[in-house]
Write a protein that holds these residues in place. Structure first.
Motif, PDB file in Angstrom:
ATOM      1  N   ASP A 101       0.745  -1.230  -0.313  1.00  0.00           N
ATOM      2  CA  ASP A 101      -0.338  -0.133   0.208  1.00  0.00           C
ATOM      3  C   ASP A 101       0.842   1.237   0.466  1.00  0.00           C
ATOM      4  OD1 ASP A 101      -2.298  -1.365   0.259  1.00  0.00           O
ATOM      5  OD2 ASP A 101      -2.647  -1.373   2.183  1.00  0.00           O
ATOM      6  N   SER A 102       2.032   0.725   0.031  1.00  0.00           N
ATOM      7  CA  SER A 102       2.588   2.116   0.091  1.00  0.00           C
ATOM      8  C   SER A 102       2.529   3.096  -1.857  1.00  0.00           C
ATOM      9  CB  SER A 102       4.476   1.938  -0.269  1.00  0.00           C
ATOM     10  OG  SER A 102       5.116   0.973  -1.060  1.00  0.00           O
ATOM     11  N   ILE A 103       3.274   3.881  -2.055  1.00  0.00           N
ATOM     12  CA  ILE A 103       3.584   5.237  -3.363  1.00  0.00           C
ATOM     13  C   ILE A 103       4.354   4.947  -3.632  1.00  0.00           C
ATOM     14  CG2 ILE A 103       2.038   6.984  -4.774  1.00  0.00           C
ATOM     15  CD1 ILE A 103       1.053   7.876  -2.196  1.00  0.00           C
ATOM     16  N   LYS A 104       4.945   4.261  -5.051  1.00  0.00           N
ATOM     17  CA  LYS A 104       5.826   4.358  -5.735  1.00  0.00           C
ATOM     18  C   LYS A 104       5.768   4.820  -7.363  1.00  0.00           C
ATOM     19  CE  LYS A 104       7.985  -0.196  -3.479  1.00  0.00           C
ATOM     20  NZ  LYS A 104       8.132  -1.890  -3.811  1.00  0.00           N
ATOM     21  N   LYS A 105       6.800   4.794  -7.340  1.00  0.00           N
ATOM     22  CA  LYS A 105       7.051   5.443  -9.163  1.00  0.00           C
ATOM     23  C   LYS A 105       8.428   4.511 -10.264  1.00  0.00           C
ATOM     24  CE  LYS A 105       9.620   9.711  -8.935  1.00  0.00           C
ATOM     25  NZ  LYS A 105      10.020  11.095  -9.581  1.00  0.00           N
ATOM     26  N   THR A 106       8.542   4.510 -10.872  1.00  0.00           N
ATOM     27  CA  THR A 106       9.253   3.774 -11.666  1.00  0.00           C
ATOM     28  C   THR A 106       9.744   4.447 -13.341  1.00  0.00           C
ATOM     29  OG1 THR A 106      10.627   1.441 -12.772  1.00  0.00           O
ATOM     30  CG2 THR A 106       7.455   2.088 -13.301  1.00  0.00           C
ATOM     31  N   LYS A 107      10.672   4.533 -13.884  1.00  0.00           N
ATOM     32  CA  LYS A 107      10.442   5.477 -15.232  1.00  0.00           C
ATOM     33  C   LYS A 107       9.710   4.507 -16.722  1.00  0.00           C
ATOM     34  CE  LYS A 107      12.471   8.980 -15.996  1.00  0.00           C
ATOM     35  NZ  LYS A 107      13.721   9.594 -16.111  1.00  0.00           N
ATOM     36  N   PHE A 108       8.991   5.251 -17.140  1.00  0.00           N
ATOM     37  CA  PHE A 108       8.563   4.600 -18.668  1.00  0.00           C
ATOM     38  C   PHE A 108       9.469   4.467 -19.537  1.00  0.00           C
ATOM     39  CE2 PHE A 108       5.123   5.525 -21.446  1.00  0.00           C
ATOM     40  CZ  PHE A 108       5.096   3.655 -22.166  1.00  0.00           C
ATOM     41  N   ASN A 109      10.075   3.975 -19.951  1.00  0.00           N
ATOM     42  CA  ASN A 109      10.893   3.453 -20.458  1.00  0.00           C
ATOM     43  C   ASN A 109      10.186   2.870 -21.715  1.00  0.00           C
ATOM     44  OD1 ASN A 109      13.134   2.798 -22.906  1.00  0.00           O
ATOM     45  ND2 ASN A 109      14.654   1.704 -21.474  1.00  0.00           N
ATOM     46  N   PRO A 110      10.048   3.215 -23.152  1.00  0.00           N
ATOM     47  CA  PRO A 110       9.147   2.837 -24.507  1.00  0.00           C
ATOM     48  C   PRO A 110       9.942   2.270 -25.134  1.00  0.00           C
ATOM     49  CG  PRO A 110       8.669   5.567 -24.024  1.00  0.00           C
ATOM     50  CD  PRO A 110       9.926   5.233 -22.895  1.00  0.00           C
ATOM     51  N   ASP A 111      11.056   1.930 -25.124  1.00  0.00           N
ATOM     52  CA  ASP A 111      12.063   1.195 -25.921  1.00  0.00           C
ATOM     53  C   ASP A 111      11.313  -0.221 -25.448  1.00  0.00           C
ATOM     54  OD1 ASP A 111      13.059   3.210 -27.621  1.00  0.00           O
ATOM     55  OD2 ASP A 111      14.528   3.979 -25.963  1.00  0.00           O
ATOM     56  N   LYS A 112      11.776  -0.402 -23.437  1.00  0.00           N
ATOM     57  CA  LYS A 112      11.328  -1.940 -23.513  1.00  0.00           C
ATOM     58  C   LYS A 112       9.994  -2.228 -23.037  1.00  0.00           C
ATOM     59  CE  LYS A 112      13.793  -2.887 -19.372  1.00  0.00           C
ATOM     60  NZ  LYS A 112      13.843  -2.456 -18.639  1.00  0.00           N
ATOM     61  N   LYS A 113       8.838  -1.636 -24.027  1.00  0.00           N
ATOM     62  CA  LYS A 113       8.031  -2.330 -23.132  1.00  0.00           C
ATOM     63  C   LYS A 113       8.130  -3.531 -24.838  1.00  0.00           C
ATOM     64  CE  LYS A 113       5.697   0.697 -27.494  1.00  0.00           C
ATOM     65  NZ  LYS A 113       4.610   1.734 -27.515  1.00  0.00           N
ATOM     66  N   ILE A 114       6.495  -3.731 -23.992  1.00  0.00           N
ATOM     67  CA  ILE A 114       6.249  -5.395 -24.956  1.00  0.00           C
ATOM     68  C   ILE A 114       5.133  -5.323 -25.541  1.00  0.00           C
ATOM     69  CG2 ILE A 114       5.934  -7.525 -24.951  1.00  0.00           C
ATOM     70  CD1 ILE A 114       7.762  -7.844 -23.005  1.00  0.00           C
ATOM     71  N   THR A 115       4.424  -5.467 -26.880  1.00  0.00           N
ATOM     72  CA  THR A 115       3.371  -5.313 -27.668  1.00  0.00           C
ATOM     73  C   THR A 115       2.751  -6.326 -28.137  1.00  0.00           C
ATOM     74  OG1 THR A 115       4.614  -3.307 -28.554  1.00  0.00           O
ATOM     75  CG2 THR A 115       2.755  -3.901 -30.101  1.00  0.00           C
ATOM     76  N   VAL A 116       1.708  -6.521 -27.115  1.00  0.00           N
ATOM     77  CA  VAL A 116       1.080  -7.697 -27.601  1.00  0.00           C
ATOM     78  C   VAL A 116       0.342  -7.622 -28.733  1.00  0.00           C
ATOM     79  CG1 VAL A 116      -0.662  -9.210 -26.530  1.00  0.00           C
ATOM     80  CG2 VAL A 116       0.939  -7.873 -24.881  1.00  0.00           C
ATOM     81  N   THR A 117       0.532  -8.723 -29.416  1.00  0.00           N
ATOM     82  CA  THR A 117      -0.691  -9.033 -30.436  1.00  0.00           C
ATOM     83  C   THR A 117      -1.768  -9.335 -30.483  1.00  0.00           C
ATOM     84  OG1 THR A 117       1.257 -10.183 -32.353  1.00  0.00           O
ATOM     85  CG2 THR A 117      -1.100 -10.622 -33.012  1.00  0.00           C
ATOM     86  N   TYR A 118      -2.940  -8.693 -30.924  1.00  0.00           N
ATOM     87  CA  TYR A 118      -4.180  -8.311 -30.634  1.00  0.00           C
ATOM     88  C   TYR A 118      -5.011  -9.839 -30.272  1.00  0.00           C
ATOM     89  CZ  TYR A 118      -9.080  -7.132 -29.518  1.00  0.00           C
ATOM     90  OH  TYR A 118     -10.048  -7.029 -29.225  1.00  0.00           O
ATOM     91  N   LYS A 119      -4.238  -9.901 -32.518  1.00  0.00           N
ATOM     92  CA  LYS A 119      -5.996 -11.163 -32.033  1.00  0.00           C
ATOM     93  C   LYS A 119      -5.517 -12.533 -31.545  1.00  0.00           C
ATOM     94  CE  LYS A 119      -6.594 -14.364 -36.823  1.00  0.00           C
ATOM     95  NZ  LYS A 119      -5.831 -14.285 -38.110  1.00  0.00           N
ATOM     96  N   ASP A 120      -4.028 -12.841 -31.224  1.00  0.00           N
ATOM     97  CA  ASP A 120      -3.624 -14.147 -30.771  1.00  0.00           C
ATOM     98  C   ASP A 120      -3.228 -14.529 -29.269  1.00  0.00           C
ATOM     99  OD1 ASP A 120      -1.389 -13.247 -31.439  1.00  0.00           O
ATOM    100  OD2 ASP A 120      -1.377 -15.316 -32.804  1.00  0.00           O
ATOM    101  N   ILE A 121      -3.224 -12.116 -28.761  1.00  0.00           N
ATOM    102  CA  ILE A 121      -2.402 -12.466 -27.422  1.00  0.00           C
ATOM    103  C   ILE A 121      -0.618 -13.313 -27.552  1.00  0.00           C
ATOM    104  CG2 ILE A 121      -2.657 -11.745 -25.283  1.00  0.00           C
ATOM    105  CD1 ILE A 121      -4.684 -11.344 -26.644  1.00  0.00           C
ATOM    106  N   THR A 122      -0.475 -12.812 -28.037  1.00  0.00           N
ATOM    107  CA  THR A 122       1.058 -13.120 -28.404  1.00  0.00           C
ATOM    108  C   THR A 122       2.135 -11.907 -28.797  1.00  0.00           C
ATOM    109  OG1 THR A 122       1.308 -14.289 -31.011  1.00  0.00           O
ATOM    110  CG2 THR A 122       0.723 -15.130 -28.980  1.00  0.00           C
ATOM    111  N   PHE A 123       3.762 -12.374 -27.991  1.00  0.00           N
ATOM    112  CA  PHE A 123       4.705 -11.557 -28.650  1.00  0.00           C
ATOM    113  C   PHE A 123       5.790 -11.933 -28.842  1.00  0.00           C
ATOM    114  CE2 PHE A 123       5.174 -11.877 -24.295  1.00  0.00           C
ATOM    115  CZ  PHE A 123       6.572 -12.243 -23.676  1.00  0.00           C
ATOM    116  N   ILE A 124       6.551 -11.244 -29.696  1.00  0.00           N
ATOM    117  CA  ILE A 124       7.556 -11.800 -30.261  1.00  0.00           C
ATOM    118  C   ILE A 124       8.816 -11.568 -29.210  1.00  0.00           C
ATOM    119  CG2 ILE A 124       9.737 -11.523 -31.826  1.00  0.00           C
ATOM    120  CD1 ILE A 124       7.089 -13.755 -32.708  1.00  0.00           C
ATOM    121  N   SER A 125       9.665 -12.144 -28.669  1.00  0.00           N
ATOM    122  CA  SER A 125      10.586 -11.235 -27.357  1.00  0.00           C
ATOM    123  C   SER A 125      11.681 -11.171 -28.587  1.00  0.00           C
ATOM    124  CB  SER A 125      11.242 -13.116 -26.557  1.00  0.00           C
ATOM    125  OG  SER A 125      11.931 -13.128 -25.866  1.00  0.00           O
TER     126      SER A 125
END
Length: 285
Positions: free
Chosen positions: A80-104
């Motif tokens: 229940d503490s409050i934290k923050k983390t840096k959002f790095n767009p280069d590290k995000k994983i995009t999931v394919t909507y159709k079959d809920i998969t991603f390429i590692s």
């Protein structure tokens, strides 16, 4: 606040949290931020329908509401503490909507979204910055200031800068806050005793309604609210001065989220939206 519930999101289990009217940050898109069951912050965009996306952003100790603003993700942790983390767009994983998969990015193989080990390898370890080392709930953000319920101080509402400094009480009485949101210069909050508003500097504390409320959202100069425990719950809206009260939505609805002049909500497993006055309802998934 609306009770937490687990639903099936496109074949993956996600925890959807009440009070997510605060979770859009400063984005002009309807990104809904949540934590995946494996302590991974995710977001998904349902609007417009032809641009549906799912993105996994960080592997951190996220448990409650998640707010994105600029390069930062603010969230409630499991203690229940409050934290923050840096959002790095280069590290995000995009999931394919159709079959809920991603390429590692690590092994270049396709993995299911439920493959926690592969997700964590790709996302790596994120630095978590502790902002408030107490028990908090109902997190909201306006520019460089966070607003939340301080459960260590009789559930009073506090503000704090996004760097963790300038912790300041907004209210000074024993409260049981179910939900809160921000409307211009006001903090609006829901309790079993009614709907209240207080200026962000702690002045002009007033009661708008004397009926039980456990969810509140704001948008386009309106305050939307409901009591999910009522026999027949109804979303209503009212102005900050207590005028123009009106019913907006009835029937089955869950996890309402206000964005501008639209209200988003679930009917069963399907996501809908309607305009702020209750007209124009449409199914969007």
């Amino acid at each position: 606040m609306f009770l937490k519930k687990t639903v099936t999101l496109l074949g993956a289990t996600a925890l959807l949290l009440g009070g997510c009217g605060n979770s859009g940050g400063e984005s002009n898109d309807l990104w809904l931020y949540h934590n995946l069951g494996s302590n991974i912050i995710m977001r998904y965009n349902w609007v417009p329908p032809e641009k549906k996306k799912i993105e996994l952003l960080a592997a951190v100790d996220a448990y409650g509401e998640v707010i994105n603003s600029g390069n930062w993700l603010y969230y409630l942790a499991s203690d229940d503490s409050i934290k923050k983390t840096k959002f790095n767009p280069d590290k995000k994983i995009t999931v394919t909507y159709k079959d809920i998969t991603f390429i590692s990015k690590k092994d270049k193989q396709k993995h299911l979204m439920s493959d926690t080990a592969a997700l964590q390898k790709d996302l790596g370890v994120s630095d978590e910055i502790l902002l408030f080392n107490g028990r908090a709930s109902n997190l909201a953000l306006d520019k460089d200031t966070l607003y939340f319920v301080n459960e260590d101080e009789e559930d009073n509402i506090y503000s704090m800068k996004t760097d963790g400094t300038d912790l300041t009480p907004i209210t000074n009485e024993e409260l049981v806050v179910e939900d809160l949101d921000l409307a211009e210069d006001w903090v609006v909050y829901a309790t079993m005793d009614g709907l209240f508003a207080v200026k962000k500097d702690g002045s002009d504390h007033k009661q708008l309604l004397d009926e039980s409320v456990d969810w509140v959202g704001t948008g386009n100069d309106w305050i939307y609210y409901s009591d999910s425990m009522a026999d027949e719950p109804v979303i209503q809206r009212i102005k900050i001065d207590g005028s123009q009260k009106m019913d907006v939505l009835s029937g089955e609805f869950d996890e309402p989220h206000v964005k501008g002049d639209w209200i988003y909500y679930y009917r069963g497993e399907d996501l809908y939206r309607c305009k702020g006055d209750g007209t124009g309802e449409e199914k969007i998934n």
